[in-house]
Enzyme design. Structure first.
Site, mmCIF file in Angstrom:
data_model
loop_
_atom_site.group_PDB
_atom_site.id
_atom_site.type_symbol
_atom_site.label_atom_id
_atom_site.label_comp_id
_atom_site.label_asym_id
_atom_site.label_seq_id
_atom_site.Cartn_x
_atom_site.Cartn_y
_atom_site.Cartn_z
ATOM 1 C CD GLN A 1 65.288 -42.419 -21.332
ATOM 2 O OE1 GLN A 1 65.510 -42.832 -20.202
ATOM 3 N NE2 GLN A 1 66.002 -42.822 -22.384
ATOM 4 C CG HIS B 1 69.495 -44.275 -18.496
ATOM 5 N ND1 HIS B 1 70.745 -44.830 -18.598
ATOM 6 C CD2 HIS B 1 68.917 -44.414 -19.719
ATOM 7 C CE1 HIS B 1 70.923 -45.276 -19.851
ATOM 8 N NE2 HIS B 1 69.816 -45.023 -20.534
ATOM 9 C CE1 TYR C 1 71.012 -58.769 -8.704
ATOM 10 C CE2 TYR C 1 71.137 -56.934 -7.174
ATOM 11 C CZ TYR C 1 70.747 -58.217 -7.472
ATOM 12 O OH TYR C 1 70.093 -58.973 -6.526
#
Length: 364
Positions: A86, A150, A252
């Site tokens: 990625q 990620h 979060y």
């Protein structure tokens, strides 16, 4: 790009007649005509448009392109990139004063000892030039991570001129709860890479001062609404992709709480809620693999949020308070939507990774 830029004169590419294949997307407003703007792209990741209409596009393998009046240029002067999995050249952002400063900001995967990390490059591109000048990496995540997954990473300019950058937890789940690491955070920096004095963890022992919020998994979308509130869109695991309203210092929850499950089917963490951890504004289950996002300004969809889907090949339109998914905009043009924005003309612009094309969907 914002609605304020609509008055800008924009030169759309004069594509060869054979390449000008329009398609329609069915919507609640009627069929939206979708036109290719730039074609032949190799794994496009991000785009932005300058006030003079020049389109800037990143290709993940390591190319920065400018396109104007039917002509394209590859811009040299990029740093060494980590391009596995990625990683690569990721987002591009032109600040509001680009016409005066010619400054450009890029996010990329920077090789680091033992692996790679999300980084921010600041450079200038003089008018007519084909090489970046004064290029410097003003931020790189610390202390670094191995693996190729990620990275995040979107970069956005806040109303006050500071920069927000989203960073994935790099596949190291517990690191998203560790303030001594940038993994799984949204960071806020000044345009020179320095730390704003009012960041929430400035002066806190053991905390990275750039961190604005934490407990994120892999946020690949970010957008400000009309009030200047930042929202971030992030990948969950199996289920639980989230839209989060970002507040300074907020946690979060990843990987302690989640609305998804591990790919094995096992429960993630402690459930879906815990004191001291924020709830998402909206989540998808099953996961759609969300990419970038934008809040529309003007027209029938004023204030609505658009989010690209990499997995199911559509653009999700979210509306209301609380947010709900109102419809899915899809056609053969929306294959793996990697970036979506509102163009200088006020229409919806989006990148299809599979088609290698930047499209414009005309709003009525």
């Amino acid at each position: 790009m914002t609605r304020a830029a609509i008055a800008t004169t924009l030169s759309i590419l004069a594509l060869p007649a054979a390449a000008q294949e329009e398609v329609d997307i069915a919507s609640s407003l009627g069929d939206l005509t979708v036109t290719p703007i730039v074609q032949g792209l190799d794994m496009p990741w991000g785009f932005d448009v300058a006030p003079d209409g020049t389109i800037f596009i990143t290709e993940k393998a390591g190319s920065l392109l400018t396109v104007r009046d039917g002509a394209s240029e590859r811009i040299s002067g990029l740093p060494e990139l980590y391009t596995q999995r990625q990683g690569g050249l990721l987002d591009v952002m032109l600040p509001r004063d680009f016409a005066e400063t010619r400054e450009i900001f890029l996010t990329y995967s920077r090789p680091q000892k033992g692996g790679a990390g999300t980084a921010v490059l600041k450079a200038t591109l003089p008018e007519g030039a084909t090489a970046l000048e004064n290029a410097q990496t003003i931020f790189e995540m610390a202390p670094g991570s191995s693996g190729g997954a990620h990275f995040g990473s979107r970069i956005r300019e806040a109303p006050d001129g500071t920069l927000f950058v989203t960073i994935g937890e790099r596949g190291d789940r517990p690191a998203a709860q560790d303030l001594s690491r940038h993994n799984g955070s949204v960071i806020r920096i000044n345009r020179d890479g320095s730390v704003p004095d009012d960041n929430p963890f400035v002066g806190q022992n053991g905390a990275q001062p750039e961190i604005w919020s934490y407990g994120h998994r892999n946020p690949q979308g970010a957008a400000f609404d009309a009030s200047g509130q930042l929202f971030v869109v992030e990948h969950g695991a199996q289920g639980g992709d989230e839209v989060n309203r970002i507040a300074p210092g907020a946690n979060y929850g990843w990987p302690v709480i989640s609305y998804g499950r591990h790919y094995s089917g096992a429960q993630i963490g402690e459930g879906t809620a815990k004191d001291g951890m924020e709830q998402p504004e909206f989540y998808w289950d099953p996961s759609i693999a969300p990419s970038d996002a934008v809040f529309l300004e003007g027209g029938d969809w004023n204030g609505d949020m658009l989010v690209g889907s990499l997995k199911f090949n559509y653009i999700s339109r979210l509306t209301g308070d609380p947010l709900r998914e109102a419809e899915r905009l899809e056609s053969e043009a929306t294959l793996r939507v990697r970036d979506v924005d509102q163009g200088p003309d006020g229409d919806i612009w989006f990148l299809s990774e599979v088609n290698g094309t930047l499209y414009r969907a005309a709003l009525p």
